[in-house]
Design a protein around this motif. Structure first.
Motif, PDB file in Angstrom:
ATOM      1  N   VAL A 121       3.398  -2.786  -3.219  1.00  9.46           N
ATOM      2  CA  VAL A 121       2.034  -2.465  -3.647  1.00  9.46           C
ATOM      3  C   VAL A 121       1.102  -3.654  -3.432  1.00  9.46           C
ATOM      4  CG1 VAL A 121       2.891  -0.830  -5.387  1.00  9.46           C
ATOM      5  CG2 VAL A 121       2.367  -3.185  -6.069  1.00  9.46           C
ATOM      6  N   ARG A 122      -0.176  -3.314  -3.251  1.00  7.09           N
ATOM      7  CA  ARG A 122      -1.248  -4.315  -3.228  1.00  7.09           C
ATOM      8  C   ARG A 122      -1.965  -4.245  -4.555  1.00  7.09           C
ATOM      9  NH1 ARG A 122      -4.162  -2.617   0.850  1.00  7.09           N
ATOM     10  NH2 ARG A 122      -3.361  -4.074   2.431  1.00  7.09           N
ATOM     11  N   LEU A 123      -2.076  -5.388  -5.231  1.00  7.85           N
ATOM     12  CA  LEU A 123      -2.715  -5.439  -6.541  1.00  7.85           C
ATOM     13  C   LEU A 123      -4.223  -5.480  -6.384  1.00  7.85           C
ATOM     14  CD1 LEU A 123      -0.368  -8.120  -8.147  1.00  7.85           C
ATOM     15  CD2 LEU A 123      -0.235  -5.637  -8.393  1.00  7.85           C
ATOM     16  N   GLY A 124      -4.926  -4.671  -7.180  1.00  8.33           N
ATOM     17  CA  GLY A 124      -6.379  -4.643  -7.154  1.00  8.33           C
ATOM     18  C   GLY A 124      -6.980  -5.498  -8.250  1.00  8.33           C
ATOM     19  N   ASP A 125      -8.256  -5.831  -8.102  1.00  2.75           N
ATOM     20  CA  ASP A 125      -8.951  -6.640  -9.105  1.00  2.75           C
ATOM     21  C   ASP A 125      -9.075  -5.915 -10.440  1.00  2.75           C
ATOM     22  OD1 ASP A 125      -9.270  -8.645  -7.243  1.00  2.75           O
ATOM     23  OD2 ASP A 125     -11.247  -7.935  -6.594  1.00  2.75           O
ATOM     24  N   ASP A 126      -9.005  -4.573 -10.412  1.00  3.45           N
ATOM     25  CA  ASP A 126      -9.153  -3.796 -11.639  1.00  3.45           C
ATOM     26  C   ASP A 126      -7.824  -3.595 -12.369  1.00  3.45           C
ATOM     27  OD1 ASP A 126      -7.907  -2.123  -9.866  1.00  3.45           O
ATOM     28  OD2 ASP A 126      -9.372  -0.499  -9.991  1.00  3.45           O
ATOM     29  N   GLY A 127      -6.761  -4.234 -11.878  1.00  3.30           N
ATOM     30  CA  GLY A 127      -5.459  -4.084 -12.522  1.00  3.30           C
ATOM     31  C   GLY A 127      -4.626  -2.948 -11.971  1.00  3.30           C
ATOM     32  N   ARG A 128      -5.230  -2.099 -11.166  1.00  3.28           N
ATOM     33  CA  ARG A 128      -4.469  -1.017 -10.537  1.00  3.28           C
ATOM     34  C   ARG A 128      -3.831  -1.533  -9.258  1.00  3.28           C
ATOM     35  NH1 ARG A 128      -8.676   4.128 -11.065  1.00  3.28           N
ATOM     36  NH2 ARG A 128      -8.944   4.020 -13.331  1.00  3.28           N
ATOM     37  N   ASP A 129      -2.903  -0.749  -8.708  1.00  2.00           N
ATOM     38  CA  ASP A 129      -2.299  -1.151  -7.443  1.00  2.00           C
ATOM     39  C   ASP A 129      -2.234   0.033  -6.492  1.00  2.00           C
ATOM     40  OD1 ASP A 129       0.113   0.319  -8.001  1.00  2.00           O
ATOM     41  OD2 ASP A 129       0.799  -1.343  -9.229  1.00  2.00           O
ATOM     42  N   GLU A 130      -2.068  -0.280  -5.222  1.00  2.73           N
ATOM     43  CA  GLU A 130      -2.011   0.723  -4.154  1.00  2.73           C
ATOM     44  C   GLU A 130      -0.647   0.648  -3.495  1.00  2.73           C
ATOM     45  OE1 GLU A 130      -4.112   1.635   0.190  1.00  2.73           O
ATOM     46  OE2 GLU A 130      -4.617  -0.169  -0.952  1.00  2.73           O
ATOM     47  N   VAL A 131       0.044   1.776  -3.400  1.00  2.00           N
ATOM     48  CA  VAL A 131       1.361   1.813  -2.765  1.00  2.00           C
ATOM     49  C   VAL A 131       1.181   1.737  -1.252  1.00  2.00           C
ATOM     50  CG1 VAL A 131       3.446   3.170  -2.381  1.00  2.00           C
ATOM     51  CG2 VAL A 131       2.404   3.121  -4.658  1.00  2.00           C
ATOM     52  N   LEU A 132       1.877   0.777  -0.640  1.00  2.00           N
ATOM     53  CA  LEU A 132       1.822   0.585   0.811  1.00  2.00           C
ATOM     54  C   LEU A 132       3.136   0.949   1.497  1.00  2.00           C
ATOM     55  CD1 LEU A 132       0.060  -2.906   0.925  1.00  2.00           C
ATOM     56  CD2 LEU A 132      -1.014  -0.644   0.982  1.00  2.00           C
ATOM     57  N   GLY A 133       4.223   0.998   0.721  1.00  2.00           N
ATOM     58  CA  GLY A 133       5.509   1.281   1.333  1.00  2.00           C
ATOM     59  C   GLY A 133       6.628   1.234   0.319  1.00  2.00           C
ATOM     60  N   ARG A 134       7.841   1.278   0.836  1.00  2.00           N
ATOM     61  CA  ARG A 134       9.035   1.214  -0.007  1.00  2.00           C
ATOM     62  C   ARG A 134      10.025   0.257   0.632  1.00  2.00           C
ATOM     63  NH1 ARG A 134      13.591   5.860  -0.261  1.00  2.00           N
ATOM     64  NH2 ARG A 134      14.211   4.695   1.599  1.00  2.00           N
ATOM     65  N   ILE A 135      10.745  -0.491  -0.201  1.00  2.00           N
ATOM     66  CA  ILE A 135      11.852  -1.298   0.275  1.00  2.00           C
ATOM     67  C   ILE A 135      13.003  -1.132  -0.709  1.00  2.00           C
ATOM     68  CG2 ILE A 135      11.130  -3.445  -0.879  1.00  2.00           C
ATOM     69  CD1 ILE A 135      12.062  -4.798   1.866  1.00  2.00           C
ATOM     70  N   ALA A 136      14.209  -1.166  -0.183  1.00  2.00           N
ATOM     71  CA  ALA A 136      15.363  -0.852  -1.029  1.00  2.00           C
ATOM     72  C   ALA A 136      16.580  -1.660  -0.603  1.00  2.00           C
ATOM     73  CB  ALA A 136      15.688   0.635  -0.938  1.00  2.00           C
ATOM     74  N   LEU A 137      17.471  -1.864  -1.557  1.00  2.00           N
ATOM     75  CA  LEU A 137      18.850  -2.251  -1.288  1.00  2.00           C
ATOM     76  C   LEU A 137      19.699  -1.027  -1.596  1.00  2.00           C
ATOM     77  CD1 LEU A 137      19.061  -5.831  -2.853  1.00  2.00           C
ATOM     78  CD2 LEU A 137      18.878  -5.215  -0.435  1.00  2.00           C
ATOM     79  N   ARG A 138      20.370  -0.515  -0.581  1.00  2.00           N
ATOM     80  CA  ARG A 138      21.127   0.723  -0.735  1.00  2.00           C
ATOM     81  C   ARG A 138      22.617   0.466  -0.612  1.00  2.00           C
ATOM     82  NH1 ARG A 138      18.402   4.781   3.527  1.00  2.00           N
ATOM     83  NH2 ARG A 138      19.767   3.522   4.837  1.00  2.00           N
ATOM     84  N   ASP A 139      23.376   1.466  -1.103  1.00  2.00           N
ATOM     85  CA  ASP A 139      24.836   1.445  -0.958  1.00  2.00           C
ATOM     86  C   ASP A 139      25.431   0.127  -1.447  1.00  2.00           C
ATOM     87  OD1 ASP A 139      24.644   3.971   0.187  1.00  2.00           O
ATOM     88  OD2 ASP A 139      24.440   3.153   2.201  1.00  2.00           O
ATOM     89  N   LEU A 140      24.977  -0.301  -2.620  1.00  2.00           N
ATOM     90  CA  LEU A 140      25.463  -1.550  -3.192  1.00  2.00           C
ATOM     91  C   LEU A 140      26.975  -1.490  -3.426  1.00  2.00           C
ATOM     92  CD1 LEU A 140      22.392  -1.838  -3.735  1.00  2.00           C
ATOM     93  CD2 LEU A 140      22.980  -2.872  -5.921  1.00  2.00           C
ATOM     94  N   ILE A 141      27.649  -2.579  -3.064  1.00  2.00           N
ATOM     95  CA  ILE A 141      29.050  -2.779  -3.438  1.00  2.00           C
ATOM     96  C   ILE A 141      29.105  -4.129  -4.130  1.00  2.00           C
ATOM     97  CG2 ILE A 141      31.461  -2.742  -2.704  1.00  2.00           C
ATOM     98  CD1 ILE A 141      30.617  -1.406  -0.126  1.00  2.00           C
ATOM     99  N   PRO A 142      28.767  -4.171  -5.425  1.00  2.00           N
ATOM    100  CA  PRO A 142      28.711  -5.465  -6.114  1.00  2.00           C
ATOM    101  C   PRO A 142      30.014  -6.240  -6.065  1.00  2.00           C
ATOM    102  CG  PRO A 142      27.617  -3.763  -7.407  1.00  2.00           C
ATOM    103  CD  PRO A 142      28.332  -3.063  -6.287  1.00  2.00           C
ATOM    104  N   ALA A 143      31.142  -5.539  -6.040  1.00  2.00           N
ATOM    105  CA  ALA A 143      32.433  -6.230  -6.081  1.00  2.00           C
ATOM    106  C   ALA A 143      32.613  -7.183  -4.906  1.00  2.00           C
ATOM    107  CB  ALA A 143      33.570  -5.215  -6.103  1.00  2.00           C
ATOM    108  N   ILE A 144      31.961  -6.891  -3.769  1.00  2.00           N
ATOM    109  CA  ILE A 144      32.064  -7.786  -2.612  1.00  2.00           C
ATOM    110  C   ILE A 144      30.697  -8.382  -2.244  1.00  2.00           C
ATOM    111  CG2 ILE A 144      34.105  -6.644  -1.688  1.00  2.00           C
ATOM    112  CD1 ILE A 144      32.274  -5.283   0.392  1.00  2.00           C
ATOM    113  N   GLY A 145      29.692  -8.189  -3.105  1.00  2.00           N
ATOM    114  CA  GLY A 145      28.398  -8.812  -2.884  1.00  2.00           C
ATOM    115  C   GLY A 145      27.657  -8.280  -1.675  1.00  2.00           C
TER     116      GLY A 145
END
Length: 201
Positions: free
Chosen positions: A86-110
Motif C-alpha cells: 500500500v501507499r500511505l496517504g496524508d489523510d491516514g488512508r492507504d491505497e492498495v497497489l499490489g500483493r506480496i506473499a510467502l507461500r508454502d511455508l515449511i518452517p521446519a527447514i526454513g
C-alpha cells in the motif's frame, strides 16, 4: 518416530505474535489484508495480465472477501503469509497497489516461496523488487529465521524474471512442465536467495 534434526523454525515462532507490517520506504508499506480491500482484489483479478499467471479469478466482491479471509487465517497456521502493498496517504488512508506473499511455508527447514502481483497503475515503478526486498529482510532476520526463499515463474513471464534478477534471486534452473496455466503446461524458472547471499545487484 523421533526426528534426527530439530525444526529450524520452531512451531509457533511466527503465529505467537500478530502478523507484522513491514516498512518499504517512501510512503510504502506492507500490511496484513483487510476485508475492506476486496474491491482492489476484485480489480486485480479482473486484469488479463494477472489472470494469465494465476489459476483462479474473482468475479464478485464476496469472492474477494472470502480470499482475504483465507489470507488472514494463513498466518495463524504458519502455512502462508500475505501482505497488501500500500501507499500511505496524508489523510491516514492507504491505497492498495499490489500483493506480496510467502507461500508454502515449511518452517521446519526454513523454506518459503515468494509470490506477488502489482496492479496495472503501479507497474513499471520498481514496486515489486522493493516489496520483495522488505519481505526478504524480514524473512532472513535472525528472529524470523528463514534460510531459503524461492521465486518460481513461467519462463514466458519476462517481467517476473527481471524482478527476480533485480532482487538478487539467482536463477538455479528450469522446472520442466512445472505449472499448469489456462493455456497449458509451462516450464518454470526457479530462482532463489539463501541467507548470507550478497546485496542484490
Amino acid at each position: 518416530m523421533p526426528f534426527l534434526v530439530p525444526p529450524h523454525i520452531p512451531p509457533g515462532r511466527l503465529s505467537s505474535s500478530p502478523q507484522p507490517s513491514l516498512p518499504v520506504g517512501d510512503g510504502l508499506l506492507l500490511r496484513p489484508w483487510r476485508l475492506s480491500d476486496a474491491p482492489a482484489v476484485l480489480a486485480a483479478f479482473s486484469d488479463p495480465a494477472i489472470q494469465r499467471w494465476h489459476l483462479r479469478r474473482a468475479d464478485t466482491e464476496a469472492e474477494a472477501v472470502a480470499w482475504i479471509e483465507e489470507w488472514q487465517s494463513a498466518w495463524s497456521t504458519e502455512t502462508n503469509v500475505y501482505w497488501a502493498i500500500v501507499r500511505l496517504g496524508d489523510d491516514g488512508r492507504d491505497e492498495v497497489l499490489g500483493r506480496i506473499a510467502l507461500r508454502d511455508l515449511i518452517p521446519a527447514i526454513g523454506y518459503a516461496e515468494c509470490a506477488y502481483w502489482v496492479l496495472p497503475a503501479a507497474r513499471g515503478s520498481g514496486l515489486a523488487p522493493r516489496a520483495l526486498g522488505a519481505v526478504r529482510r524480514w524473512a532472513f532476520d535472525e528472529e524470523t529465521g528463514f534460510e531459503r526463499l524461492e521465486l518460481v515463474h513461467s519462463v514466458l513471464n519476462e517481467a517476473s524474471c527481471r524482478v527476480a534478477a533485480k532482487s538478487g534471486f539467482l536463477l538455479e534452473g528450469v522446472r520442466r512442465r512445472g505449472h499448469l496455466h489456462a493455456d497449458g503446461w509451462h516450464d518454470m524458472h526457479v530462482h532463489a536467495r539463501v541467507r548470507g547471499d550478497g546485496r542484490p545487484g
